[in-house]
Design an enzyme around this catalytic site. Structure first.
Site, PDB file in Angstrom:
ATOM      1  N   ASP A  31       0.831  -1.208   0.000  1.00 33.12           N
ATOM      2  CA  ASP A  31       0.000   0.000   0.000  1.00 33.12           C
ATOM      3  C   ASP A  31       0.869   1.262   0.000  1.00 33.12           C
ATOM      4  O   ASP A  31       0.344   2.376  -0.093  1.00 33.12           O
ATOM      5  CB  ASP A  31      -1.019  -0.010   1.146  1.00 33.12           C
ATOM      6  CG  ASP A  31      -0.389   0.036   2.518  1.00 33.12           C
ATOM      7  OD1 ASP A  31       0.850  -0.042   2.615  1.00 33.12           O
ATOM      8  OD2 ASP A  31      -1.143   0.148   3.508  1.00 33.12           O
ATOM      9  N   SER A  32       2.204   1.103   0.032  1.00 31.71           N
ATOM     10  CA  SER A  32       3.092   2.249  -0.211  1.00 31.71           C
ATOM     11  C   SER A  32       2.820   2.811  -1.610  1.00 31.71           C
ATOM     12  O   SER A  32       3.177   3.950  -1.912  1.00 31.71           O
ATOM     13  CB  SER A  32       4.563   1.845  -0.077  1.00 31.71           C
ATOM     14  OG  SER A  32       4.871   0.781  -0.962  1.00 31.71           O
ATOM     15  N   ASP A  59      -1.278  -6.208  -0.321  1.00 34.23           N
ATOM     16  CA  ASP A  59      -1.315  -5.529   0.978  1.00 34.23           C
ATOM     17  C   ASP A  59      -2.734  -5.051   1.268  1.00 34.23           C
ATOM     18  O   ASP A  59      -3.314  -4.280   0.479  1.00 34.23           O
ATOM     19  CB  ASP A  59      -0.379  -4.308   0.882  1.00 34.23           C
ATOM     20  CG  ASP A  59       0.281  -3.982   2.193  1.00 34.23           C
ATOM     21  OD1 ASP A  59       0.024  -4.664   3.185  1.00 34.23           O
ATOM     22  OD2 ASP A  59       1.087  -3.023   2.195  1.00 34.23           O
ATOM     23  N   LYS A 107      -1.212  -9.371   2.971  1.00 28.50           N
ATOM     24  CA  LYS A 107      -0.403  -8.902   4.111  1.00 28.50           C
ATOM     25  C   LYS A 107      -1.264  -7.978   4.972  1.00 28.50           C
ATOM     26  O   LYS A 107      -2.063  -7.192   4.443  1.00 28.50           O
ATOM     27  CB  LYS A 107       0.838  -8.148   3.617  1.00 28.50           C
ATOM     28  CG  LYS A 107       1.693  -7.606   4.770  1.00 28.50           C
ATOM     29  CD  LYS A 107       3.057  -7.136   4.313  1.00 28.50           C
ATOM     30  CE  LYS A 107       3.068  -5.740   3.720  1.00 28.50           C
ATOM     31  NZ  LYS A 107       2.611  -4.682   4.653  1.00 28.50           N
ATOM     32  N   GLU A 148      -1.022  -5.423   8.538  1.00 33.05           N
ATOM     33  CA  GLU A 148      -0.188  -4.763   9.541  1.00 33.05           C
ATOM     34  C   GLU A 148      -0.786  -4.932  10.934  1.00 33.05           C
ATOM     35  O   GLU A 148      -2.007  -4.825  11.104  1.00 33.05           O
ATOM     36  CB  GLU A 148      -0.107  -3.251   9.246  1.00 33.05           C
ATOM     37  CG  GLU A 148       0.672  -2.920   7.993  1.00 33.05           C
ATOM     38  CD  GLU A 148       0.801  -1.402   7.768  1.00 33.05           C
ATOM     39  OE1 GLU A 148       0.444  -0.610   8.668  1.00 33.05           O
ATOM     40  OE2 GLU A 148       1.238  -1.038   6.667  1.00 33.05           O
ATOM     41  N   GLU A 177       9.500  -4.159  10.239  1.00 34.80           N
ATOM     42  CA  GLU A 177       9.857  -2.859   9.648  1.00 34.80           C
ATOM     43  C   GLU A 177      10.425  -1.916  10.702  1.00 34.80           C
ATOM     44  O   GLU A 177       9.804  -1.686  11.756  1.00 34.80           O
ATOM     45  CB  GLU A 177       8.625  -2.221   8.979  1.00 34.80           C
ATOM     46  CG  GLU A 177       8.980  -0.847   8.379  1.00 34.80           C
ATOM     47  CD  GLU A 177       7.970  -0.313   7.370  1.00 34.80           C
ATOM     48  OE1 GLU A 177       7.036  -1.045   6.996  1.00 34.80           O
ATOM     49  OE2 GLU A 177       8.155   0.846   6.964  1.00 34.80           O
TER      50      GLU A 177
HETATM   51  O1  KIV Z   1       3.495  -1.061   1.535  1.00 35.04           O
HETATM   52  C1  KIV Z   1       4.653  -1.503   1.466  1.00 35.04           C
HETATM   53  O2  KIV Z   1       5.388  -1.259   0.509  1.00 35.04           O
HETATM   54  C2  KIV Z   1       5.123  -2.314   2.580  1.00 35.04           C
HETATM   55  C3  KIV Z   1       6.570  -2.676   2.625  1.00 35.04           C
HETATM   56  C4  KIV Z   1       7.378  -1.503   2.980  1.00 35.04           C
HETATM   57  C5  KIV Z   1       6.835  -3.838   3.513  1.00 35.04           C
HETATM   58  O3  KIV Z   1       4.360  -2.658   3.435  1.00 35.04           O
END
Ligand code: KIV
Length: 305
Positions: free
Chosen positions: A65-66, A104, A134, A136, A203
């Site tokens: 989600d970055s 994510d 994924k 968090e 992280e």
């Molecule tokens: O969103 C993302 O790119 C991430 C990574 C930095 C692990 O969660």
């Protein structure tokens, strides 16, 4: 260190083995920890870069989600929606055939409870073609992880700096710096493994804490700003390629300055157009002289009604 460098899925046609490249699975990635092979993970959020990442032999592609920051221009990952993520993840899946694909889950898609999380996660597998998702968070996500895994969805956990909580954390700050906070993180990681997570992102935490977690867990740890002892490493593609100038975290290593190469190429195009150098004959289409003469002749005559 005697790291084995053979890649688990050397793709054909790019200097790889002549046999068909293998599509990596969750068990393949988990086995890499037991075999002492380091796991590489890289973000991608569109088909073009997914093809390149896949071709490189990287083991896991994370549609992180970055992308909300590097692709959509948000200041944090918080505004990203499930629709945003599913659209980008589907694009990635169309470009990658070897790497394990992890989508994510964005802020708001799982915090409201395991059933909401299950509905969102199903979209990542059905609509976007991801192999896993994924999530968090620590102990507060354990029930959700268990529900997803019980329903056949592989989960990568993510502890330490969890950017979806950036406001609460007071910025993108290193976590688990005190013995107390580090102990909580170790316990969270163990609980997430127990709930069925197949791997866990660590992280922005001190290297010794990541080393302890890596030693205690059976599942692979994938570090980003967590030092060299993790079972794998992940970076954001835009940081690696120098495509995102605004913010460069300390842990991000830039391997190429693609951004400067892009600006240079665009400046050359701009100059060529302004000076009439482009398009030249090589990049233009000709017409048979007889056809051109016929056209001119026809245009000189009044149009028949
Ligand atoms: O969103 C993302 O790119 C991430 C990574 C930095 C692990 O969660």
């Amino acid at each position: 260190m005697s790291e084995k460098l053979e890649r688990p899925h050397e793709p054909t046609g790019y200097g790889g083995a002549p046999s068909l490249p293998k599509k990596l699975t969750v068990p393949d990635v988990v086995a890499m920890k037991k075999d002492g092979r380091r796991i590489t993970m890289m973000t991608a959020s569109d088909v073009g870069f997914a093809r390149l990442v896949d071709r490189s032999g990287i083991v896991v592609i994370l549609v992180g989600d970055s992308a909300g920051m590097v692709m959509l221009g948000y200041p944090t990952t918080v505004p990203v929606t499930t629709d945003d993520m599913v659209r980008m993840a589907a694009s990635v899946a169309r470009g990658a055939s070897h790497a394990l694909l992890v989508g994510d889950m964005p802020f708001g898609s799982y915090q409201t409870g395991p059933q909401d999380a299950l509905r969102s996660a199903v979209r990542f597998l059905k609509e976007a073609g991801m192999d896993a998702v994924k999530i968090e968070g620590g102990h507060e996500t354990v029930d959700t992880v268990r529900t997803l895994v019980e329903n056949g969805i592989s989960v990568m956990a993510h502890v330490g700096l969890t950017p979806q909580r950036v406001a609460m954390l007071g910025g993108f700050k290193t976590q688990a710096r005190t013995a107390r906070a580090a102990r909580r993180l170790v316990e969270d990681a163990l609980a997430l493994e127990d709930a069925g997570a197949f791997s866990i992102v660590l992280e922005s935490i001190p290297s010794p804490v990541a080393e302890i977690v890596t030693q205690r867990l059976h599942i692979p740890t994938i570090g980003i700003g967590a030092g060299p002892s993790c079972d794998g490493q992940v970076l954001v593609l835009h940081d690696v390629l120098g495509l995102f100038g605004e913010f460069k975290p300390k842990f991000a290593k830039r391997y190429a300055d693609v951004g400067s190469a892009v600006v240079e190429a665009l400046r050359a195009f701009d100059t060529d157009v302004r000076t009439g150098v482009f398009p030249d004959e090589e990049h233009s289409f000709a017409m048979k002289p007889a056809e051109l003469d016929a056209l001119k002749e026809s245009l000189a005559r009044p149009k028949a009604v």
